[in-house]
Design a protein around this motif. Sequence first.
Motif, PDB file in Angstrom:
ATOM      1  N   ALA A   1      27.802  80.929  81.002  1.00  0.00           N
ATOM      2  CA  ALA A   1      27.560  81.261  82.410  1.00  0.00           C
ATOM      3  C   ALA A   1      28.767  80.887  83.272  1.00  0.00           C
ATOM      4  N   THR A   2      29.955  80.851  82.660  1.00  0.00           N
ATOM      5  CA  THR A   2      31.155  80.451  83.398  1.00  0.00           C
ATOM      6  C   THR A   2      31.826  81.610  84.116  1.00  0.00           C
ATOM      7  N   HIS A   3      31.521  82.839  83.731  1.00  0.00           N
ATOM      8  CA  HIS A   3      32.158  84.039  84.295  1.00  0.00           C
ATOM      9  C   HIS A   3      33.680  83.960  84.197  1.00  0.00           C
ATOM     10  N   GLY A   4      34.154  83.458  83.056  1.00  0.00           N
ATOM     11  CA  GLY A   4      35.590  83.408  82.801  1.00  0.00           C
ATOM     12  C   GLY A   4      36.297  82.196  83.359  1.00  0.00           C
ATOM     13  N   ARG A   5      35.572  81.333  84.001  1.00  0.00           N
ATOM     14  CA  ARG A   5      36.198  80.114  84.541  1.00  0.00           C
ATOM     15  C   ARG A   5      36.168  79.000  83.497  1.00  0.00           C
ATOM     16  N   ARG A   6      36.843  77.919  83.816  1.00  0.00           N
ATOM     17  CA  ARG A   6      36.911  76.762  82.923  1.00  0.00           C
ATOM     18  C   ARG A   6      35.539  76.100  82.807  1.00  0.00           C
ATOM     19  N   THR A   7      35.126  75.762  81.600  1.00  0.00           N
ATOM     20  CA  THR A   7      33.855  75.076  81.375  1.00  0.00           C
ATOM     21  C   THR A   7      33.976  73.620  81.797  1.00  0.00           C
ATOM     22  N   ARG A   8      33.108  73.192  82.701  1.00  0.00           N
ATOM     23  CA  ARG A   8      33.137  71.811  83.177  1.00  0.00           C
ATOM     24  C   ARG A   8      31.904  71.020  82.790  1.00  0.00           C
ATOM     25  N   ALA A   9      30.829  71.723  82.405  1.00  0.00           N
ATOM     26  CA  ALA A   9      29.625  71.036  81.959  1.00  0.00           C
ATOM     27  C   ALA A   9      28.929  71.879  80.898  1.00  0.00           C
ATOM     28  N   VAL A  10      28.272  71.185  79.983  1.00  0.00           N
ATOM     29  CA  VAL A  10      27.510  71.822  78.921  1.00  0.00           C
ATOM     30  C   VAL A  10      26.068  71.365  79.079  1.00  0.00           C
ATOM     31  N   LEU A  11      25.157  72.340  79.159  1.00  0.00           N
ATOM     32  CA  LEU A  11      23.736  72.036  79.295  1.00  0.00           C
ATOM     33  C   LEU A  11      23.070  72.257  77.942  1.00  0.00           C
ATOM     34  N   ILE A  12      22.334  71.268  77.487  1.00  0.00           N
ATOM     35  CA  ILE A  12      21.639  71.358  76.210  1.00  0.00           C
ATOM     36  C   ILE A  12      20.150  71.449  76.503  1.00  0.00           C
ATOM     37  N   THR A  13      19.494  72.461  75.916  1.00  0.00           N
ATOM     38  CA  THR A  13      18.072  72.677  76.169  1.00  0.00           C
ATOM     39  C   THR A  13      17.227  72.238  74.979  1.00  0.00           C
ATOM     40  N   ASP A  14      15.924  72.142  75.210  1.00  0.00           N
ATOM     41  CA  ASP A  14      15.015  71.740  74.144  1.00  0.00           C
ATOM     42  C   ASP A  14      14.813  72.832  73.099  1.00  0.00           C
ATOM     43  N   SER A  15      15.264  74.042  73.375  1.00  0.00           N
ATOM     44  CA  SER A  15      15.175  75.146  72.415  1.00  0.00           C
ATOM     45  C   SER A  15      16.485  75.302  71.624  1.00  0.00           C
ATOM     46  N   ASP A  16      17.354  74.291  71.702  1.00  0.00           N
ATOM     47  CA  ASP A  16      18.652  74.272  71.015  1.00  0.00           C
ATOM     48  C   ASP A  16      19.623  75.329  71.525  1.00  0.00           C
TER      49      ASP A  16
END
Length: 90
Positions: free
Chosen positions: A44-59
Amino acid sequence: MKLVNIGFGNLVSAERLVAIVSPESAPIKRLIGEAKEHGTLIDATHGRRTRAVLITDSDHIILTYLQSETVANRIEEENNDISLSEDENE
């Protein structure tokens, strides 16, 4: 269901989040690579630098350009808004 804006109009269910982590460490980079291989990576970065990673309960692993603190603050604001509206109904 509480939805949190993670940028560019993308929303994630707050109840499904397990962790919000920085993408810099080697284990997280490995986790991202594995998610890409398994088809459970959501970029969901739309080509920008990744600054956070979200981990969900569905892996599922979700990448966002927002900083971890920003996402956490948005979740807290959502929780506070819900608490205030519940107090008003009493």
